[in-house]
Design a protein around this motif. Structure first.
Motif, PDB file in Angstrom:
ATOM      1  N   VAL A 139      -7.323   0.091   3.753  1.00 55.24           N
ATOM      2  CA  VAL A 139      -7.553  -0.771   2.466  1.00 55.24           C
ATOM      3  C   VAL A 139      -6.872  -0.397   1.161  1.00 55.24           C
ATOM      4  N   ILE A 140      -6.305  -1.150   0.359  1.00 56.06           N
ATOM      5  CA  ILE A 140      -5.889  -0.979  -0.992  1.00 56.06           C
ATOM      6  C   ILE A 140      -6.962  -1.154  -1.974  1.00 56.06           C
ATOM      7  N   LEU A 141      -7.148  -0.188  -2.699  1.00 56.06           N
ATOM      8  CA  LEU A 141      -8.039  -0.241  -4.104  1.00 56.06           C
ATOM      9  C   LEU A 141      -7.239  -0.323  -5.254  1.00 56.06           C
ATOM     10  N   ALA A 142      -7.625  -0.731  -6.248  1.00 46.97           N
ATOM     11  CA  ALA A 142      -7.478  -0.618  -7.673  1.00 46.97           C
ATOM     12  C   ALA A 142      -8.475   0.030  -8.276  1.00 46.97           C
ATOM     13  N   ILE A 143      -7.935   1.326  -9.113  1.00 48.31           N
ATOM     14  CA  ILE A 143      -9.033   1.903  -9.890  1.00 48.31           C
ATOM     15  C   ILE A 143      -8.189   1.662 -11.463  1.00 48.31           C
ATOM     16  N   ASP A 144      -8.578   0.878 -12.550  1.00 49.50           N
ATOM     17  CA  ASP A 144      -7.960   0.453 -13.275  1.00 49.50           C
ATOM     18  C   ASP A 144      -6.625  -0.024 -12.920  1.00 49.50           C
ATOM     19  N   MET A 199     -11.039  -4.153  -4.895  1.00 49.00           N
ATOM     20  CA  MET A 199     -10.534  -4.326  -3.643  1.00 49.00           C
ATOM     21  C   MET A 199      -9.141  -5.207  -3.685  1.00 49.00           C
ATOM     22  N   ILE A 200      -7.923  -4.825  -3.660  1.00 41.83           N
ATOM     23  CA  ILE A 200      -6.809  -5.393  -3.500  1.00 41.83           C
ATOM     24  C   ILE A 200      -6.489  -5.844  -2.278  1.00 41.83           C
ATOM     25  N   LYS A 201      -6.777  -4.974  -1.248  1.00 40.19           N
ATOM     26  CA  LYS A 201      -6.307  -5.723   0.194  1.00 40.19           C
ATOM     27  C   LYS A 201      -7.353  -4.968   1.235  1.00 40.19           C
ATOM     28  N   ASN A 202      -8.115  -6.062   1.931  1.00 39.34           N
ATOM     29  CA  ASN A 202      -8.906  -5.472   2.967  1.00 39.34           C
ATOM     30  C   ASN A 202      -8.742  -6.704   3.995  1.00 39.34           C
ATOM     31  N   ASP A 203      -7.880  -6.268   5.200  1.00 37.16           N
ATOM     32  CA  ASP A 203      -7.774  -6.922   6.116  1.00 37.16           C
ATOM     33  C   ASP A 203      -8.789  -6.816   7.353  1.00 37.16           C
ATOM     34  N   ILE A 261      -4.268   4.030  -1.468  1.00 40.13           N
ATOM     35  CA  ILE A 261      -4.733   3.672   0.014  1.00 40.13           C
ATOM     36  C   ILE A 261      -5.937   4.373   0.591  1.00 40.13           C
ATOM     37  N   LEU A 262      -6.780   3.878   1.045  1.00 38.87           N
ATOM     38  CA  LEU A 262      -7.906   4.495   2.074  1.00 38.87           C
ATOM     39  C   LEU A 262      -7.853   4.250   3.366  1.00 38.87           C
ATOM     40  N   THR A 282     -11.601  -8.674  -0.240  1.00 35.72           N
ATOM     41  CA  THR A 282     -10.337  -8.585  -0.965  1.00 35.72           C
ATOM     42  C   THR A 282     -10.569  -9.431  -2.327  1.00 35.72           C
ATOM     43  N   GLY A 283     -10.366  -8.870  -3.621  1.00 34.84           N
ATOM     44  CA  GLY A 283     -10.535  -9.430  -4.801  1.00 34.84           C
ATOM     45  C   GLY A 283     -11.837  -9.171  -5.537  1.00 34.84           C
TER      46      GLY A 283
END
Lengths: 667, 73
Positions: free
Chosen positions: B49-54, B40-44, B59-60, B8-9
């Protein structure tokens, strides 16, 4: 008057539905996640001497026609031949939005780009070179802020202007020389087509193996030729040709976006991200979700019980009023039809309208606030275990309201087989019509503190069964692995109460329509079956009772008598009719005297029988409307019949087990 | 390195997507393709997972994140 057909298309969350509402003046729901705008909605707008028919297409990211909603959009543009395509674009998100645009321009229809959400661009102090965008894509562009109604009139004017003049077709993305050479080879195979745009469209679609175009082309020679060309290209690039074409489109977009926007917006942590840290938290996310669900059901039942009381009183007064002004001696049969048939039947259903409105309102809030996508995220791990992913949970949630919109909401699913499995299992999710029956039966048999637990356990049984059924069908019928889970996570929005009410109304209309048509009709039939032969001594001699009695040997092991059997027959029309039916059997005088009916039921049945009755209603055969929509969405009578039968047998089997085992314990 | 192992981050660039063509196109329509920079916004390390593209978030599913190769930056 000249008529112009306009298709409105864009990504989910681009503000398309808001624009549609402003354009047509007919307001309806905002599409917030894939699958909301499932039906093609159209509205008419008159401007000067032209009549514009504006059609709202589903929100999609591309035209690759994997999911049903992409197919709907693509087929509409190719088959219905609109005079103009308005492509709504989220200007704050240009790169993503333009992907669809490049594919739309290939379809060879006049196209108008509507750059929405310009306020966000202005807030970010980004400069946008609109003139460059216009000249490089060779299209007309309008800028607007739909939520503030800015630019909507200009959009209308420009739209009718372009459609009249037939201009602004846009450009075709140029691929590299190797691909272009092969494309022109394919184009040359079509000597009888003179339209260059159409030639190119067919060539590209053939390369992409588009089923829509392939179906129309029945030429072995051309098909073999294309196969050869594809093989050559794929060998060269070591990648599927569709992927290569998409990569080129994407590269083209990237190259122009850099020139259109001077200051690109890079990643920045937003408020929405901060909220998600809590709401999608690995430990708290799921409990929070459960609390939200619990609150929704509490809200639905406890707040809903007050307006329910008012409606009940209203119908009581109405029934008494008719009884009062209509003397018994005048047309007694007709009087009985009106009071005992129609008012009882329709009234018994309508008193539950408040509950349904509240439930749909809550679901709308979940959608409009974008919490739905979070629910999909949280539930993905759970759904994964049954071979589906988090997104599939969205139709199930809608299924708590009604199976019909829920089945339609499966259209965004990419995998046909996952979609079919979900459709087959959806009726197991207890819909609001089943809830209506439960709210009548539960208070009659269970003490107040146990009522919520019983209701909750019924919902739970429905969900668990749905999960098991999906799991089993996935193993037996379709072994193929699912489509990977990809979903956009839009930022949170403050739901507008007005929009949520409209949204709720949109869905509840279906319920009212059902009350007005199906239930109305069945009330009359049931009344007739329950009133004839005219010389009957009591209700047990009517035709209806006879049918119920014939069924008794089959349903006796489930604890059902002829009264329950007859109400089960009527449940095929619609689950709510069960109540009307029981009301008629017990000849309740006041049209919707729920208390009296509950009292009568309590005298006749044991707690176990009542529970088995509810269990059977929960699982059994879906209503006519569900069967019809399953047929429509699966495009097969066979699947609809299969759904109808498997649910019937499953209900019989489980209720049989519960009743027989229950009897042992009671003894 | 696999995307599913990105903390994450952390930031990364997409190197390879080992998926069937339909998924690749779907990802591309959400602006995720080769050489795309993601955060990577969130990976537990369990579940999706939640990703940021710009400024976009997607969610993937974990299975998919396992099939994407990246280079951490």
């Amino acid at each position: 008057m000249k008529k112009i057909k306009i298709a409105l298309i864009g990504n989910p969350n681009c503000g398309k539905t808001t624009i549609f509402n402003h354009l047509t003046g007919f307001r309806h729901k905002i599409a917030n996640y894939p699958g909301v705008t499932v039906e093609k909605k159209s509205g008419i707008k008159k401007i000067d001497d032209v009549e514009l028919e504006i059609v709202d297409l589903p929100g999609i990211y591309s035209l690759s026609a994997q999911a049903e909603d992409e197919k709907i959009a693509r087929s509409f543009i190719l088959d219905e031949k609109p005079d103009l395509v308005i492509n709504i674009i989220d200007a704050s998100n240009l790169e993503k939005s333009l992907f669809l645009t490049t594919q739309l321009m290939e379809l060879g229809k006049p196209i108008l780009l509507a750059l929405n959400m310009m306020d966000i661009v202005e807030k970010r102090k980004q400069e946008m070179d609109i003139e460059f965008l216009k000249s490089i894509l060779e299209v007309e562009v309008v800028t607007l802020v739909a939520i503030k109604k800015r630019g909507v009139n200009e959009l209308l004017k420009k739209a009718s202007n372009i459609a009249k003049k037939k201009i602004s077709f846009g450009i075709n993305v140029k691929f590299d020389d190797v691909i272009e050479k092969e494309i022109s080879k394919i184009e040359n195979l079509f000597l009888d087509t003179s339209d260059l745009r159409e030639k190119r469209l067919i060539a590209i679609k053939l390369l992409e193996e588009d089923s829509h175009v392939l179906k129309k082309l029945n030429n072995c020679f051309i098909l073999n030729k294309i196969k050869e060309i594809k093989e050559v290209l794929e060998k060269k690039y070591q990648e599927h040709i569709e992927v290569i074409l998409s990569i080129r489109r994407h590269e083209f977009i990237k190259s122009i976006v850099n020139k259109i926007i001077v200051k690109q917006e890079k990643y920045k942590k937003t408020t929405s991200d901060k909220i998600d840290e809590i709401l999608t938290h690995k430990l708290f996310g799921f409990p929070i979700f459960l609390v939200i669900m619990f609150l929704i059901f509490q809200f639905t039942f406890f707040i809903g019980s007050y307006p329910m009381m008012w409606t009940e009183n209203l119908f009581n007064y109405f029934g008494s009023f008719i009884n009062y002004i209509w003397p018994i001696a005048t047309y007694p049969l007709l009087r009985s039809l009106v009071v005992n048939g129609i008012i009882t039947g329709v009234g018994a259903v309508l008193i539950f309208l408040p509950n349904i409105l509240i439930l749909f309102f809550c679901i709308s809030i979940l959608e409009d606030s974008e919490y739905m996508a979070r629910a999909a995220f949280i539930l993905d791990r759970l759904m994964h275990k049954i071979g589906l992913h988090g997104k599939s949970f969205i139709p199930m949630l809608i299924g708590f309201g009604c199976s019909v919109p829920a089945i339609m909401a499966t259209r965004f699913m990419e995998s046909k087989k996952d979609r079919l499995v979900t459709i087959l299992a959806l009726p197991l999710v207890a819909c609001s019509a089943k809830m209506v029956v439960f709210t009548l039966l539960i208070p009659a048999f269970f003490a107040r503190p146990y009522q919520p637990i019983v209701l909750f356990s019924l919902y739970l049984i429905g969900i668990v069964l749905a999960i098991l059924v999906i799991k089993i069908f996935k193993i037996i019928l379709f072994k193929e692995p699912s489509f990977s889970f990809v979903m956009e996570l839009p930022s949170y929005k403050l739901p507008s109460i007005f929009c949520s009410i409209l949204h709720m109304w949109d869905r509840s209309k279906e319920y009212l329509k059902k009350a007005g048509t199906l239930i109305f009709g069945f009330s009359i039939i049931l009344w007739a079956l329950g009133s004839f032969p005219i010389d009957k001594k009591n209700i047990s001699e009517t035709y209806l009772a006879k049918i119920g009695k014939t069924m008794e040997p089959i349903f006796k092991p489930l604890g059902f008598d002829w009264k329950i059997n007859t109400s089960l027959i009527s449940s095929i029309a619609s689950k709510e009719v069960i109540i009307a039916q029981l009301g008629i059997i017990y000849a309740i005088k006041d049209s919707s005297d729920v208390k009296q009916l509950q009292q009568n039921l309590k005298e006749d049945y044991s707690l176990l029988q009542a529970f088995c009755f509810m269990l059977f209603i929960l699982i059994s055969t879906p209503c006519i409307a569900t069967v019809a929509i399953t047929k429509k969405e699966t495009n097969s009578y066979l699947w609809a019949l299969f759904q109808f039968l498997y649910l019937g047998f499953l209900a019989y089997f489980i209720t049989f087990l519960v009743y027989q085992i229950g009897l042992i314990f009671i003894r | 390195m696999k995307l599913s192992n990105l903390k994450t981050g952390a930031k990364a660039k997409i190197q390879k997507i080992l998926e069937k063509k339909e998924v690749k196109i779907k990802l591309m329509s959400l602006s995720l393709t080769l050489q795309t920079e993601v955060v990577m916004i969130k990976n537990d390390f369990k579940g999706p997972v939640i990703l940021a593209i710009d400024q976009n978030r997607i969610i993937l599913g974990r299975d998919l994140a396992n099939k994407i190769e990246i280079e951490e930056q």
